[in-house]
Design a protein around this motif. Sequence first.
Motif, mmCIF file in Angstrom:
data_model
loop_
_atom_site.group_PDB
_atom_site.id
_atom_site.type_symbol
_atom_site.label_atom_id
_atom_site.label_comp_id
_atom_site.label_asym_id
_atom_site.label_seq_id
_atom_site.Cartn_x
_atom_site.Cartn_y
_atom_site.Cartn_z
ATOM 1 N N SER A 184 27.952 16.811 16.410
ATOM 2 C CA SER A 184 29.151 17.334 15.984
ATOM 3 C C SER A 184 28.581 18.346 14.804
ATOM 4 O O SER A 184 29.426 19.743 14.736
ATOM 5 C CB SER A 184 29.791 16.344 15.436
ATOM 6 N N GLU A 185 27.543 18.035 14.152
ATOM 7 C CA GLU A 185 27.040 19.179 13.269
ATOM 8 C C GLU A 185 26.669 20.326 13.660
ATOM 9 O O GLU A 185 26.612 21.554 13.213
ATOM 10 C CB GLU A 185 25.874 18.504 12.260
ATOM 11 N N LYS A 187 26.792 21.556 16.947
ATOM 12 C CA LYS A 187 27.811 22.286 17.973
ATOM 13 C C LYS A 187 27.920 23.936 18.014
ATOM 14 O O LYS A 187 28.012 24.367 19.065
ATOM 15 C CB LYS A 187 29.082 21.561 18.158
ATOM 16 N N ARG A 188 28.364 24.280 16.737
ATOM 17 C CA ARG A 188 28.351 25.747 16.514
ATOM 18 C C ARG A 188 26.925 26.655 16.425
ATOM 19 O O ARG A 188 27.011 27.487 16.390
ATOM 20 C CB ARG A 188 29.382 25.971 15.475
ATOM 21 N N GLU A 189 25.961 25.708 16.501
ATOM 22 C CA GLU A 189 24.811 26.514 16.203
ATOM 23 C C GLU A 189 24.367 27.316 17.282
ATOM 24 O O GLU A 189 24.452 26.814 18.552
ATOM 25 C CB GLU A 189 23.398 25.546 15.733
ATOM 26 N N PRO A 190 24.138 28.756 17.305
ATOM 27 C CA PRO A 190 23.587 29.626 18.331
ATOM 28 C C PRO A 190 22.133 29.366 18.974
ATOM 29 O O PRO A 190 21.794 29.649 19.945
ATOM 30 C CB PRO A 190 23.777 31.033 17.910
ATOM 31 N N GLN A 216 22.726 24.247 28.293
ATOM 32 C CA GLN A 216 23.843 24.557 27.497
ATOM 33 C C GLN A 216 23.813 25.820 26.864
ATOM 34 O O GLN A 216 25.006 26.440 25.948
ATOM 35 C CB GLN A 216 23.564 23.594 26.179
ATOM 36 N N VAL A 218 22.121 27.527 25.056
ATOM 37 C CA VAL A 218 21.833 27.592 23.379
ATOM 38 C C VAL A 218 20.649 28.205 23.133
ATOM 39 O O VAL A 218 19.426 27.566 23.966
ATOM 40 C CB VAL A 218 21.898 26.116 22.975
ATOM 41 N N GLU A 309 30.602 18.057 23.021
ATOM 42 C CA GLU A 309 30.940 18.804 21.824
ATOM 43 C C GLU A 309 31.440 20.119 22.210
ATOM 44 O O GLU A 309 32.284 20.798 21.520
ATOM 45 C CB GLU A 309 30.017 18.573 20.506
ATOM 46 N N ARG A 310 30.625 20.914 22.954
ATOM 47 C CA ARG A 310 30.485 22.347 23.205
ATOM 48 C C ARG A 310 31.737 22.435 24.422
ATOM 49 O O ARG A 310 31.706 23.619 24.881
ATOM 50 C CB ARG A 310 29.413 22.779 23.312
ATOM 51 N N HIS A 312 30.707 22.170 27.362
ATOM 52 C CA HIS A 312 29.943 23.019 28.243
ATOM 53 C C HIS A 312 29.087 21.953 29.426
ATOM 54 O O HIS A 312 28.277 21.257 28.771
ATOM 55 C CB HIS A 312 28.833 23.819 27.415
#
Length: 325
Positions: A184-185, A187-190, A216, A218, A309-310, A312
Amino acid sequence: MKDQFKQEIKTVIEATQAKGDIDSIYLVACGGSHAFLQPAEYVLTKETTIPATVLPSREFITREPKALGEHSLVVSCSHSGTTPETVAATKYAREQGALTVAFAFADESPLEEEAEYTIHYAWGPETDASDLNTGVLYGWLFAYLNVINPSEKYDRALKALDVLNDVTTKTREQYTPIIAKWASELKREPLVYSVASGINAGQAYSFAICWLQEMQWVNSAYIHSGEYFHGPFEITDFDVPFIMCEGLGKARAMDERAVDFAKKHSDKVYVIDNKDFDMSLIDEDLQDYYSQIVSGVVYRLIAESFAYERGHSLDVRRYMWKLEY
Ligand SMILES: N[C@@H]1[C@@H](O)[C@H](O)[C@@H](COP(=O)(O)O)O[C@@H]1O
């Protein structure tokens, strides 16, 4: 371990004994299967004097190793049994006179046709850990080492397979809430880097290239803990995320050095510390070898939690198996 897999391993061991002296070992595969074979190279180089080399399938063919021949053992792996580079590498090895052994989940695959011997493994969430790819790989590996240099250590290593499922199940329970928080921490990291060394190198590599990049989308890269200080550490900053593994063997010193530095300069360092695993069911002198299987449980949990979380799915691909490449 299932009787079928035990029997396949037995057949391979007998064929290896019949072949006589093996003076070189090659481990060849692509992607996740390449990562899967890396711990075997780690163990073989620590336990025997026979040179063992792990190579991506196509590089194995293009490199044309000079030592490859009638006294070589070539172990390949393809989960699907269809990856063309691995099928071709196995065919090439057999043409050079090597003893060819393939690991595969699939039955009756093109890989199985090219390899002299195939050892299968099972797959899926309900599968006992001893029947999964790494469990069966270790079943072959320690049986093989026991032939080259018989030792009670390898008997114990084989017995450890009986408790492996208990260890991995416990780890999954232990880490599920921890990893839910990490995901959750993050999940927005590219971009997330993956750092490890020693027996965990393959797991960290497949985490970067398979779980994050392939499944993913990522951005990621695998960085060896020792190599971190020879270039990659320059990208460290307060907002750069790292998932770092600290192993149990002598390589741990390299992992700790990398973690210590990264923690000083990044606020986003997540550590899979193998000392936190409950591996008490496995003899201490074997824990380093088995720890990467347990790390793999944690890496998989991270991937599954990321997917959740994503939003995906781990099954989505843009190019793989869809386009010509
Ligand atoms: N994550 C892996 C990939 O890295 C690999 O390229 C592919 C084919 O692998 P295999 O030869 O094991 O079937 O499978 C998975 O998706």
